[in-house]
Write a protein that holds these residues in place. Structure first.
Motif, mmCIF file in Angstrom:
data_model
loop_
_atom_site.group_PDB
_atom_site.id
_atom_site.type_symbol
_atom_site.label_atom_id
_atom_site.label_comp_id
_atom_site.label_asym_id
_atom_site.label_seq_id
_atom_site.Cartn_x
_atom_site.Cartn_y
_atom_site.Cartn_z
ATOM 1 N N ALA A 59 -4.718 5.136 -0.326
ATOM 2 C CA ALA A 59 -5.236 3.833 -0.759
ATOM 3 C C ALA A 59 -6.488 3.457 0.023
ATOM 4 O O ALA A 59 -7.425 2.864 -0.520
ATOM 5 C CB ALA A 59 -4.165 2.760 -0.590
ATOM 6 N N SER B 129 -12.078 1.407 9.097
ATOM 7 C CA SER B 129 -10.876 0.709 8.626
ATOM 8 C C SER B 129 -10.039 0.125 9.752
ATOM 9 O O SER B 129 -9.249 -0.783 9.540
ATOM 10 C CB SER B 129 -10.003 1.673 7.817
ATOM 11 O OG SER B 129 -9.328 2.598 8.671
ATOM 12 N N TRP C 35 -11.610 -3.233 2.270
ATOM 13 C CA TRP C 35 -10.388 -3.624 1.563
ATOM 14 C C TRP C 35 -9.172 -3.457 2.472
ATOM 15 O O TRP C 35 -8.325 -4.349 2.552
ATOM 16 C CB TRP C 35 -10.229 -2.776 0.306
ATOM 17 C CG TRP C 35 -8.898 -2.906 -0.369
ATOM 18 C CD1 TRP C 35 -8.516 -3.849 -1.269
ATOM 19 C CD2 TRP C 35 -7.754 -2.060 -0.185
ATOM 20 N NE1 TRP C 35 -7.215 -3.654 -1.652
ATOM 21 C CE2 TRP C 35 -6.718 -2.560 -1.010
ATOM 22 C CE3 TRP C 35 -7.511 -0.928 0.593
ATOM 23 C CZ2 TRP C 35 -5.464 -1.965 -1.064
ATOM 24 C CZ3 TRP C 35 -6.266 -0.335 0.529
ATOM 25 C CH2 TRP C 35 -5.255 -0.841 -0.291
ATOM 26 N N LYS D 214 -11.585 10.851 -4.204
ATOM 27 C CA LYS D 214 -12.697 10.173 -3.537
ATOM 28 C C LYS D 214 -13.092 10.933 -2.273
ATOM 29 O O LYS D 214 -14.281 11.109 -1.979
ATOM 30 C CB LYS D 214 -12.270 8.737 -3.181
ATOM 31 C CG LYS D 214 -13.378 7.863 -2.613
ATOM 32 C CD LYS D 214 -14.357 7.456 -3.671
ATOM 33 C CE LYS D 214 -15.345 6.415 -3.137
ATOM 34 N NZ LYS D 214 -14.695 5.099 -2.897
ATOM 35 N N ALA E 281 -9.336 5.363 -1.448
ATOM 36 C CA ALA E 281 -9.597 4.932 -2.825
ATOM 37 C C ALA E 281 -10.312 3.586 -2.872
ATOM 38 O O ALA E 281 -11.196 3.371 -3.712
ATOM 39 C CB ALA E 281 -8.287 4.864 -3.605
ATOM 40 N N HIS E 282 -9.946 2.665 -1.975
ATOM 41 C CA HIS E 282 -10.453 1.285 -2.049
ATOM 42 C C HIS E 282 -11.456 0.932 -0.958
ATOM 43 O O HIS E 282 -12.146 -0.085 -1.060
ATOM 44 C CB HIS E 282 -9.287 0.309 -2.001
ATOM 45 C CG HIS E 282 -8.311 0.474 -3.125
ATOM 46 N ND1 HIS E 282 -8.611 0.180 -4.431
ATOM 47 C CD2 HIS E 282 -7.031 0.929 -3.140
ATOM 48 C CE1 HIS E 282 -7.567 0.431 -5.202
ATOM 49 N NE2 HIS E 282 -6.596 0.892 -4.446
ATOM 50 N N VAL F 88 0.831 -1.196 0.000
ATOM 51 C CA VAL F 88 0.000 0.000 0.000
ATOM 52 C C VAL F 88 0.867 1.248 0.000
ATOM 53 O O VAL F 88 0.610 2.214 -0.712
ATOM 54 C CB VAL F 88 -0.922 0.011 1.243
ATOM 55 C CG1 VAL F 88 -1.738 1.291 1.295
ATOM 56 C CG2 VAL F 88 -1.831 -1.204 1.241
ATOM 57 N N GLY G 258 -7.290 8.647 -4.112
ATOM 58 C CA GLY G 258 -7.881 8.688 -2.778
ATOM 59 C C GLY G 258 -8.371 10.081 -2.413
ATOM 60 O O GLY G 258 -9.439 10.241 -1.817
#
Length: 412
Positions: free
Chosen positions: A218, A48, A226, A33, A221-222, A7, A30
């Motif tokens: 990241a 997260s 994730w 987003k 973005a994901h 990452v 990212g």
């Protein structure tokens, strides 16, 4: 062996200060987003499980909320902390040299989430390449569309700057970093008030390690699911583990949070130096605890290491082999802390020197039973007596070594 997730240090992102190359490799996704729904950032970060990666492991979203909740017309500040000055820890300079724009993107995401408008990249001046790369990278964001979009979302002027730290170990403590950025000596200050309420210039301030910030592009973005899937078991994301000492391959390794100590040493570190046998590892740098051969299969994540009465810290792992005297090594580390005490708290200034003196006598065979008793007494009395964690770190490594290798102290 399967390819490990990457990452922070993926090869296509290691473009140094070249902003165009970084964007061509996917940089900025990212932040875009995040700009599409700034109000959702905190919830994503919370889901997260991202925690502070500078050593403390405090939940990132919880720390951010304290700053986001501060109102008023004052400025808010972010100090991206890259002061790292502890033996065995050198991950932050790698991030700044290889992916500075990822760190900047992460800082801009944090700004959107918390209302911060003054972004300070606080870098140890001894890392000249890291300072130069960050200065070049920050300059390239001037007039950049994404930067302008963040400024528009914040509805206040946005400032990005690189500030060299004092270069002192103590300067990495968050209140000391604030004092240093303000132009003073990096004296830690008592809390409360906390930086989120009264930090730089008396205004709300967020202090995050650069590794924490580098995870954000990241992650946004994901998505949170994730990010969580990158870790092992209940652990979340990846971690930069700094491996040094008596191994074949020293370096910084980005690996799943929760990889075992054995895998780090054997698979990524190449195993022990020829003819050497694993004895112990100082976890999280010398201000933390010691793990032994019995702990080789412990997952390197916050909770698993804590269950072994240890700490993950910065992720630095200093490996020592059989034949290395633990008392000698601990004595060297306590000397480091004694040299780096700011002298503000008598218990720290005098206590670290006294512990250092006792360790030197014991290590050189001049110690007495009374010295060992005094050492244990100081370790019981001194924790919590300073304004920062320096004295606690010095005591922690001594107490851990006494617990794990008390026989070596007795035999001296």
């Amino acid at each position: 062996m399967s390819k490990e997730p990457s990452v922070l240090l993926s090869g296509d992102r290691q473009v140094g200060a070249d902003l165009s190359a970084w964007e061509q490799a996917g940089g900025g996704a990212g932040l875009r987003k995040a700009l599409s729904d700034p109000d959702a950032i905190l919830a994503v970060v919370e889901a997260s499980g991202l925690r502070g990666l500078g050593g403390g492991g405090f939940p990132t979203a919880r720390k951010w909320r304290f700053v986001a909740e501060q109102g008023g017309g004052t400025d808010k500040h972010l100090i991206a902390n890259a002061n790292e000055d502890e033996p065995g820890t050198f991950k932050d300079r790698v991030l700044l040299e290889q992916t500075p724009h990822g760190v900047i993107e992460g800082a801009l995401i944090a700004a959107l989430a918390t209302g911060v408008n003054d972004l300070v990249f606080y870098v140890n001046p001894r890392e000249e390449a890291a300072v130069a790369t960050m200065e070049q990278a920050v300059a390239q964001w001037s007039g950049h569309l994404l930067r302008d979009d963040v400024e528009e979302s914040l509805a206040r002027p946005l400032r990005l700057r690189v500030v060299p730290s004092s270069g002192l170990y103590i300067g990495g403590e968050e209140t000391a970093a604030i004092a240093s950025v303000a132009g003073g000596f990096p004296f830690p200050s008592a809390k409360p008030p906390y930086p989120a309420e009264q930090g730089l210039h008396g205004e709300p301030t967020l202090v995050n390690n650069v590794e924490t910030l580098a995870n954000l592009p990241a992650l946004l973005a994901h998505g949170a699911a994730w990010f969580r899937s990158l870790g092992r078991g209940e652990a979340c994301g990846t971690k930069l583990y700094t491996l040094s000492g008596d191994v074949l391959n020293e370096g910084v390794f980005e690996l799943p949070m929760g990889i075992t100590l054995r895998e780090l040493v054997d698979d990524h570190g190449g195993g022990m130096l020829e003819g050497k046998r694993f004895k112990a590892v100082f976890t999280g740098g010398p201000s933390n605890t010691i793990l032994t051969r019995d702990d080789l299969d412990v997952p390197l994540d916050w909770e698993s290491v804590k269950a072994r009465d240890s700490h993950l810290g910065t992720g630095a792992m200093i490996v020592v082999s059989e034949g290395t005297g633990i008392v000698r090594r601990v004595s060297e580390y306590v000397d480091f802390f004694a040299e780096n005490s700011c002298g503000q708290c008598p218990s720290c200034k005098i206590g670290t020197r006294q512990i250092s003196s006792l360790l030197q006598r014991i290590d050189t065979g001049r110690g007495t039973r009374g010295d060992l008793d005094n050492l244990r007494g100081l370790c019981a009395m001194l924790p919590g007596s300073g304004r920062c964690g320096l004295i606690d770190g010095a005591v922690t490594v001594v107490r851990s070594s006494l617990h794990k290798f008390g026989g070596e102290y007795e035999a001296q």
